[in-house]
Design an enzyme around this catalytic site. Structure first.
Site, short mmCIF file in Angstrom:
data_model
loop_
_atom_site.label_atom_id
_atom_site.label_comp_id
_atom_site.label_asym_id
_atom_site.label_seq_id
_atom_site.Cartn_x
_atom_site.Cartn_y
_atom_site.Cartn_z
N VAL A 19 2.76 4.78 1.27
CA VAL A 19 3.75 4.39 2.29
C VAL A 19 4.38 3.03 1.99
O VAL A 19 5.28 2.60 2.72
CB VAL A 19 3.13 4.35 3.71
N LYS A 21 2.22 0.11 0.96
CA LYS A 21 1.29 -1.02 1.22
C LYS A 21 1.37 -2.08 0.13
O LYS A 21 1.33 -3.28 0.41
CB LYS A 21 -0.16 -0.52 1.30
N THR A 22 1.44 -1.63 -1.12
CA THR A 22 1.45 -2.60 -2.23
C THR A 22 2.72 -3.44 -2.19
O THR A 22 2.68 -4.66 -2.38
CB THR A 22 1.34 -1.85 -3.57
N LYS A 43 -7.54 -6.24 -3.67
CA LYS A 43 -7.63 -4.79 -3.45
C LYS A 43 -9.09 -4.42 -3.60
O LYS A 43 -9.61 -4.36 -4.72
CB LYS A 43 -6.76 -4.06 -4.49
N ASP A 56 -2.55 -1.75 -8.42
CA ASP A 56 -1.71 -2.32 -7.36
C ASP A 56 -1.63 -3.84 -7.45
O ASP A 56 -0.59 -4.44 -7.16
CB ASP A 56 -2.26 -1.93 -5.98
N GLU A 114 -5.36 -5.46 0.50
CA GLU A 114 -4.72 -4.14 0.57
C GLU A 114 -5.75 -3.03 0.58
O GLU A 114 -6.56 -2.90 -0.35
CB GLU A 114 -3.75 -3.91 -0.60
N ALA A 116 -7.10 1.08 0.75
CA ALA A 116 -6.86 2.27 -0.07
C ALA A 116 -6.45 3.39 0.89
O ALA A 116 -7.19 3.69 1.84
CB ALA A 116 -8.14 2.66 -0.81
N PRO A 205 13.53 -3.12 2.32
CA PRO A 205 14.62 -2.21 1.96
C PRO A 205 14.23 -1.23 0.86
O PRO A 205 13.47 -1.59 -0.05
CB PRO A 205 15.74 -3.14 1.46
N1 ATP Z 1 10.91 -0.17 -0.35
C1 ATP Z 1 10.73 0.70 -1.36
N2 ATP Z 1 11.77 1.16 -2.06
C2 ATP Z 1 11.61 2.04 -3.08
N3 ATP Z 1 10.43 2.49 -3.49
C3 ATP Z 1 9.35 2.06 -2.83
C4 ATP Z 1 9.42 1.14 -1.73
N4 ATP Z 1 8.18 0.89 -1.28
C5 ATP Z 1 7.37 1.61 -2.07
N5 ATP Z 1 8.06 2.30 -2.99
C6 ATP Z 1 7.51 3.15 -4.04
O1 ATP Z 1 6.75 4.19 -3.45
C7 ATP Z 1 5.54 4.38 -4.17
C8 ATP Z 1 4.37 4.10 -3.24
O2 ATP Z 1 4.45 2.74 -2.79
P1 ATP Z 1 3.15 1.84 -2.81
O3 ATP Z 1 2.48 1.91 -4.14
O4 ATP Z 1 3.52 0.48 -2.32
O5 ATP Z 1 2.29 2.65 -1.72
P2 ATP Z 1 0.81 2.37 -1.23
O6 ATP Z 1 0.80 2.62 0.22
O7 ATP Z 1 0.41 1.01 -1.70
O8 ATP Z 1 -0.06 3.49 -1.97
P3 ATP Z 1 -1.65 3.47 -2.28
O9 ATP Z 1 -2.30 4.15 -1.13
O10 ATP Z 1 -1.73 4.25 -3.57
O11 ATP Z 1 -2.10 2.05 -2.46
C9 ATP Z 1 5.60 3.44 -5.37
O12 ATP Z 1 6.11 4.14 -6.47
C10 ATP Z 1 6.56 2.37 -4.93
O13 ATP Z 1 7.23 1.73 -6.00
MG MG Z 2 -1.05 0.48 -3.04
#
Ligand code: ATP
Ligand code: MG
Length: 234
Positions: A19, A21-22, A43, A56, A114, A116, A205
């Site tokens: 979603v 988070k990273t 993490k 991450d 962060e 998981a 964004p």
């Molecule tokens: N604002 C954004 N615009 C475009 N792509 C995004 C955006 N935010 C996240 N993403 C993309 O969506 C994917 C998932 O985002 P992210 O890794 O931040 O999710 P996460 O919640 O940290 O996942 P996890 O549970 O694996 O830690 C990644 O490829 C990231 O680059």
């Molecule tokens: Mg992440």
């Protein structure tokens, strides 16, 4: 109602995996740095990466220039407990994570943790979750990252109900990827989340991860207005 200052430990959870988070973790790190704070990210359990591959925390470092650390790393792209079981590995205990965050807090004004996946994913062999970590870490609170699209209201309300049930301090909601041209579902979702007591404290964004570190750092405080104003120097 938002509180005046952020705690010294902010745990970033989400309504689901993937979603944002990273990216939100990186945006908060950049915002804190812009506010003059020393900050790092942690993490506790990184899954789905092999030794030497970027996880991450490497992404946080790429987007912010700030060094960030992992607790444990597991190869399988799944929840930590089954991933650890596949490798025959022991997971760090909740006490291990508390000690690690405390160590990081010695040298930094703010530690961003962060999770998981979502809030109730088990991080330890005893089945404790990020919510359990939040309840035992002093001066901490939880930020919830949510999607913009259809389905996010139920997932967000479930997550915040679990937080409230455990007495965890809510720091607000951030939309992980906000489109340039939102549809009516997204704008009404944003308005609904914004009317909740802890509030919508920001939205990153769509496309933000493509920025280089300098642009990301310069723009991040504008994405998190509800947090930037609460990052006073300690
Ligand atoms: N604002 C954004 N615009 C475009 N792509 C995004 C955006 N935010 C996240 N993403 C993309 O969506 C994917 C998932 O985002 P992210 O890794 O931040 O999710 P996460 O919640 O940290 O996942 P996890 O549970 O694996 O830690 C990644 O490829 C990231 O680059
Ligand atoms: Mg992440």
């Amino acid at each position: 109602m938002t509180e005046a200052h952020l705690p010294r430990v902010v745990l970033v959870t989400g309504t689901d995996t993937d979603v944002g988070k990273t990216v939100v973790t990186a945006a908060l790190v950049a915002t804190a740095r812009a506010g003059g704070l020393s900050v790092t990210a942690y993490k506790p359990t990184q899954t789905g990466v092999a030794p030497g591959e970027p996880g991450d925390m490497a992404e946080v470092q790429r987007l912010t220039g700030v060094a960030a650390v992992e607790g444990v790393r597991l190869r399988a792209p799944m929840a930590p407990r089954p991933a650890a079981a596949l490798e025959g590995a022991d997971l760090p205990t909740l006490g291990d994570h508390v000690a690690r965050v405390a160590d990081l807090g010695v040298g930094h004004d703010l530690v961003v943790v962060e999770g998981a996946g979502g809030l109730l994913v088990e991080l330890t062999d005893a089945g404790e979750t990020l919510a359990d970590l939040a309840t035992v870490l002093p001066d901490s609170g939880v930020l919830v990252v949510a999607r913009s699209a259809l389905g996010t209201l139920n997932h967000t309300m479930l997550t915040r109900e679990a937080l409230f049930h455990r007495g965890v301090r809510p720091l607000g909601i951030v939309i992980g990827a906000w489109p340039e041209h939102p549809d009516v579902i997204e704008t009404t979702n944003r308005d609904y989340l914004g009317a909740l007591p802890e509030g919508l404290v920001g939205a990153v964004p769509l496309g933000a991860p493509r920025h280089d570190a300098a642009t990301f750092a310069a723009d991040a405080p504008d994405w998190l207005p509800g947090l930037a104003q609460r990052l006073g120097t300690p």
